[in-house]
Design an enzyme around this catalytic site. Structure first.
Site, PDB file in Angstrom:
ATOM      1  N   ILE A  86       1.283  -1.364  -0.085  1.00  0.00           N
ATOM      2  CA  ILE A  86       0.399  -0.050   0.254  1.00  0.00           C
ATOM      3  C   ILE A  86       0.607   1.221  -0.177  1.00  0.00           C
ATOM      4  CG2 ILE A  86      -1.469   1.067   0.965  1.00  0.00           C
ATOM      5  CD1 ILE A  86      -3.231  -1.140   0.406  1.00  0.00           C
ATOM      6  N   GLY A  87       0.634   1.786  -1.446  1.00  0.00           N
ATOM      7  CA  GLY A  87       1.915   2.993  -1.459  1.00  0.00           C
ATOM      8  C   GLY A  87       1.473   3.991  -0.444  1.00  0.00           C
ATOM      9  N   SER A 139       5.475  -1.485  -0.443  1.00  0.00           N
ATOM     10  CA  SER A 139       5.159  -1.200  -1.582  1.00  0.00           C
ATOM     11  C   SER A 139       6.284  -0.338  -2.195  1.00  0.00           C
ATOM     12  CB  SER A 139       3.948  -0.248  -1.468  1.00  0.00           C
ATOM     13  OG  SER A 139       3.853   1.435  -2.928  1.00  0.00           O
ATOM     14  N   TYR A 175       7.479  -1.849  -9.443  1.00  0.00           N
ATOM     15  CA  TYR A 175       6.739  -1.442 -10.878  1.00  0.00           C
ATOM     16  C   TYR A 175       7.676  -1.211 -11.224  1.00  0.00           C
ATOM     17  CZ  TYR A 175       2.916   0.416  -8.817  1.00  0.00           C
ATOM     18  OH  TYR A 175       1.684   0.752  -7.974  1.00  0.00           O
ATOM     19  N   THR A 234       3.656  -4.643  -9.491  1.00  0.00           N
ATOM     20  CA  THR A 234       2.238  -5.162 -10.682  1.00  0.00           C
ATOM     21  C   THR A 234       2.575  -4.157 -11.927  1.00  0.00           C
ATOM     22  OG1 THR A 234       2.528  -4.676  -8.360  1.00  0.00           O
ATOM     23  CG2 THR A 234       1.085  -3.161  -9.590  1.00  0.00           C
ATOM     24  N   ARG A 284      -9.888   9.503  -9.954  1.00  0.00           N
ATOM     25  CA  ARG A 284      -9.571   8.809  -9.105  1.00  0.00           C
ATOM     26  C   ARG A 284     -10.788  10.315  -8.420  1.00  0.00           C
ATOM     27  NH1 ARG A 284      -4.712   5.382  -7.029  1.00  0.00           N
ATOM     28  NH2 ARG A 284      -4.587   3.757  -8.471  1.00  0.00           N
ATOM     29  N   LYS A 337       1.025  -9.342  -9.929  1.00  0.00           N
ATOM     30  CA  LYS A 337       0.167  -8.750  -9.868  1.00  0.00           C
ATOM     31  C   LYS A 337      -0.768  -7.961  -9.935  1.00  0.00           C
ATOM     32  CE  LYS A 337      -1.115  -6.227  -5.428  1.00  0.00           C
ATOM     33  NZ  LYS A 337      -1.566  -5.141  -5.899  1.00  0.00           N
ATOM     34  N   HIS A 345      -6.127  -4.331  -8.026  1.00  0.00           N
ATOM     35  CA  HIS A 345      -5.724  -3.156  -7.761  1.00  0.00           C
ATOM     36  C   HIS A 345      -6.879  -2.273  -6.340  1.00  0.00           C
ATOM     37  CE1 HIS A 345      -1.664  -0.739  -7.528  1.00  0.00           C
ATOM     38  NE2 HIS A 345      -2.479  -0.105  -7.090  1.00  0.00           N
ATOM     39  N   ARG A 352      -9.136   0.603  -8.496  1.00  0.00           N
ATOM     40  CA  ARG A 352      -8.115   1.426  -7.969  1.00  0.00           C
ATOM     41  C   ARG A 352      -8.398   1.912  -9.985  1.00  0.00           C
ATOM     42  NH1 ARG A 352      -7.193   3.646  -3.239  1.00  0.00           N
ATOM     43  NH2 ARG A 352      -5.623   4.606  -3.385  1.00  0.00           N
ATOM     44  N   GLY A 362      -8.597  -7.725  -2.779  1.00  0.00           N
ATOM     45  CA  GLY A 362      -9.896  -6.804  -3.164  1.00  0.00           C
ATOM     46  C   GLY A 362     -11.153  -7.858  -2.178  1.00  0.00           C
ATOM     47  N   ILE A 392     -11.542  -7.843   1.446  1.00  0.00           N
ATOM     48  CA  ILE A 392     -11.444  -8.880   2.124  1.00  0.00           C
ATOM     49  C   ILE A 392     -11.831  -7.787   3.483  1.00  0.00           C
ATOM     50  CG2 ILE A 392     -10.343 -10.191   3.190  1.00  0.00           C
ATOM     51  CD1 ILE A 392      -9.550 -11.971   0.379  1.00  0.00           C
ATOM     52  N   ARG A 393     -12.533  -8.421   4.230  1.00  0.00           N
ATOM     53  CA  ARG A 393     -12.834  -7.682   5.427  1.00  0.00           C
ATOM     54  C   ARG A 393     -13.919  -8.883   6.692  1.00  0.00           C
ATOM     55  NH1 ARG A 393     -10.947  -5.090   1.925  1.00  0.00           N
ATOM     56  NH2 ARG A 393     -11.940  -2.787   1.822  1.00  0.00           N
TER      57      ARG A 393
HETATM   58  C1  LIG Z   1      -4.176   3.339  -0.445  1.00  0.00           C
HETATM   59  C2  LIG Z   1      -3.644   1.897  -1.306  1.00  0.00           C
HETATM   60  C3  LIG Z   1      -2.897   2.442  -1.714  1.00  0.00           C
HETATM   61  C4  LIG Z   1      -1.674   1.100  -2.856  1.00  0.00           C
HETATM   62  N1  LIG Z   1      -0.625   1.144  -3.387  1.00  0.00           N
HETATM   63  C5  LIG Z   1      -0.447   0.097  -3.933  1.00  0.00           C
HETATM   64  C6  LIG Z   1       1.119  -0.327  -4.521  1.00  0.00           C
HETATM   65  O1  LIG Z   1       2.111   0.722  -4.230  1.00  0.00           O
HETATM   66  N2  LIG Z   1       1.055  -1.597  -5.619  1.00  0.00           N
HETATM   67  C7  LIG Z   1       0.435  -1.705  -5.651  1.00  0.00           C
HETATM   68  O2  LIG Z   1       1.294  -3.300  -6.180  1.00  0.00           O
HETATM   69  N3  LIG Z   1      -0.794  -2.484  -4.742  1.00  0.00           N
HETATM   70  C8  LIG Z   1      -1.363  -1.113  -4.442  1.00  0.00           C
HETATM   71  N4  LIG Z   1      -2.479  -1.000  -3.921  1.00  0.00           N
HETATM   72  C9  LIG Z   1      -2.961  -2.169  -4.277  1.00  0.00           C
HETATM   73  C10 LIG Z   1      -3.591  -3.210  -2.774  1.00  0.00           C
HETATM   74  O3  LIG Z   1      -2.382  -3.421  -3.062  1.00  0.00           O
HETATM   75  C11 LIG Z   1      -4.076  -4.514  -3.409  1.00  0.00           C
HETATM   76  O4  LIG Z   1      -4.270  -4.822  -4.684  1.00  0.00           O
HETATM   77  C12 LIG Z   1      -6.066  -4.193  -2.270  1.00  0.00           C
HETATM   78  O5  LIG Z   1      -5.601  -3.216  -1.745  1.00  0.00           O
HETATM   79  C13 LIG Z   1      -7.002  -5.074  -2.476  1.00  0.00           C
HETATM   80  O6  LIG Z   1      -8.110  -4.402  -1.865  1.00  0.00           O
HETATM   81  P1  LIG Z   1      -8.496  -4.356  -0.787  1.00  0.00           P
HETATM   82  O7  LIG Z   1      -7.983  -2.987   0.087  1.00  0.00           O
HETATM   83  O8  LIG Z   1     -10.099  -3.854  -0.727  1.00  0.00           O
HETATM   84  O9  LIG Z   1      -8.354  -5.563   0.188  1.00  0.00           O
HETATM   85  C14 LIG Z   1      -2.833   0.075  -3.107  1.00  0.00           C
HETATM   86  C15 LIG Z   1      -4.408  -0.234  -2.374  1.00  0.00           C
HETATM   87  C16 LIG Z   1      -4.528   1.122  -1.814  1.00  0.00           C
HETATM   88  C17 LIG Z   1      -5.576   1.003  -1.593  1.00  0.00           C
END
Ligand SMILES: Cc1cc2nc3c(=O)[nH]c(=O)nc-3n(C[C@H](O)[C@H](O)[C@H](O)COP(=O)(O)O)c2cc1C
Length: 415
Positions: A84-85, A112, A135, A161, A170, A257, A281, A284, A313, A315-316
């Protein structure tokens, strides 16, 4: 910091985090692309499946084991922390705090490229399993240099990714002016000043920046400059031919990914890839795109047994994890859920998130008649039942329900 022991589910953690973290960072975390259809169906489509109950199967106390193997290592839970960035903007030293919670829970962390702590700092901060999300940049020397840094930090697995060649709209970020700007707007400044505790923690060690960019001064100095410049460097022209380039330069495991299509999954396997993440993602990127729980069985049918299939994706809940495993995932990546924990209470909040998910999984697994994750996986989709009412009731599950705001404008989180 909130008292995370008062959180009884991920939604509670999300509400706590939304109070602790400045709006533009929270919105960036919460939101998805365009109309957020994919983001919502990632959650809602779990309701297609019910868990099958089995009674009188003689489950012994204390024999439940949620352990599972993925990417060549044994882990205590069938989960990983997703990359997560800017995770470190939700709590100071966020990636390090999350990594420590992952280590204690016995699962892996995927860091990330856009992390606030550098890969070296995170690698030194804990002894748990650490993987790096990479990346492919237009300047291949930059990608190569990051691989070299991973090697030196003893990281053996990278997640490439591939679902972000273009930046979709967004809307929440557009409204907040986030990610497009290279400097802080007055609105962002106000929202940060409204969170003095967050400011104290986050700014205590100076202005945060993208830790992995520090060796590359040409990418800028501030967080926002680096994020924009690094984002622009992602190679949109990447093709399957480039996977060989990476394979030639990386001796460790490679996981792709962002796979959402059975043919793409087959191509990944043909390229000798060690694993894939079925991912959109978190809703997103392409919107509308298939939800991951919906597309998972198709991909498992195409390549199951020939590579490891991870998924993420929406999962809560613990039940979501069990459904994904029954449908053929080796393990799942937890995304927003653990960052809500981070925003709510740092390392303790991430630990609480994992504890809540595991705490839901254990009794559910037993009531399905299983002691172990291996037994659940062996039963496969037979452990589930398709809900005949799915799609007719209009229910979208209990978490992160969204509704139009009072002005009829964009969808906002229900807090
Ligand atoms: C705020 C945010 C930043 C993210 N940054 C990256 C990232 O830098 N690299 C990446 O491969 N995926 C990134 N993702 C995607 C997540 O790795 C993941 O695929 C996604 O959050 C899964 O869905 P969920 O948030 O509903 O569990 C990001 C997702 C979010 C919400």
């Amino acid at each position: 910091m909130s008292n995370v022991s008062r959180a009884w589910n991920i939604d509670d953690l999300r509400r706590m985090a939304s109070r602790n973290v400045p709006k533009h960072f929270f919105d960036y975390l919460y939101g998805g692309a365009n109309s957020e259809t994919t983001m919502q169906s990632n959650r809602a489509d779990f309701a297609r499946w019910d868990l099958k109950q089995k009674v009188l199967v003689g489950i012994q106390d204390n024999t439940t084991d949620l352990g599972t193997g993925y990417l060549g290592e044994q882990h205590k839970l069938p989960m990983l922390l997703a990359p997560i960035g800017f995770a470190g903007m939700h709590h100071h030293h966020g990636e390090i705090a999350a990594g420590r919670a992952a280590e204690k829970a016995g699962i892996a962390q995927v860091l990330s490229t856009f992390s606030i702590a550098s890969l070296e700092e995170v690698a030194q901060s804990h002894r748990g399993s650490l993987y790096f999300q990479l990346y492919m940049f237009r300047k291949r020397e930059l990608t190569e240099h990051m691989l070299e840094r991973c090697r030196r930090a003893k990281i053996g697995t990278i997640f490439l990714t591939v679902d972000t060649p273009f930046a979709p709209v967004r809307e929440r970020d557009e409204r907040n002016g986030f990610r497009a700007r290279t400097s802080v707007s007055p609105g962002m400044l106000v929202s940060m000043l409204r969170h003095p505790l967050w400011c104290l923690g986050t700014l205590a060690n100076g202005m945060p920046n993208v830790g992995n960019c520090r060796p590359y001064p040409e990418l800028g100095k501030s967080l926002m400059e680096q994020a924009v410049n690094l984002g622009r460097m992602i190679d949109a022209s990447l093709s399957w031919n480039d996977i060989g380039w990476l394979r030639d330069r990386w001796e460790g495991k490679i996981v792709i990914k962002g796979i959402l299509d059975a043919d793409d999954a087959r191509r990944a396997v043909d390229q000798g890839i060690d694993g894939i993440v079925v991912s959109n993602h978190g809703g997103r990127q392409l919107d509308p795109a298939p939800s991951t729980i919906d597309i998972l069985p198709e991909i498992v049918q195409a390549v199951g047994g020939r590579t490891e299939i991870l998924m993420d994706g929406g999962i809560r809940r613990g039940a979501d994890v069990l459904k994904a495993l029954a449908l053929g995932a080796t393990a799942v990546l937890i995304g927003r859920a653990y960052i809500y924990g981070l925003g709510a209470g740092g390392e303790k909040g991430v630990a609480r998130c994992l504890e809540l998910l595991a705490g839901e999984m254990r009794p559910a697994l037993n009531m399905m008649g299983f002691h172990t994750i291996a037994e659940l996986k062996a039963a496969g989709a037979d452990a589930l039942r398709q809900n005949p009412w799915f799609g007719r009731s209009g229910e979208a599950g209990d978490q992160e329900t969204v509704r139009p705001n009072r002005r009829g404008g964009p969808l906002t989180a229900v807090n």
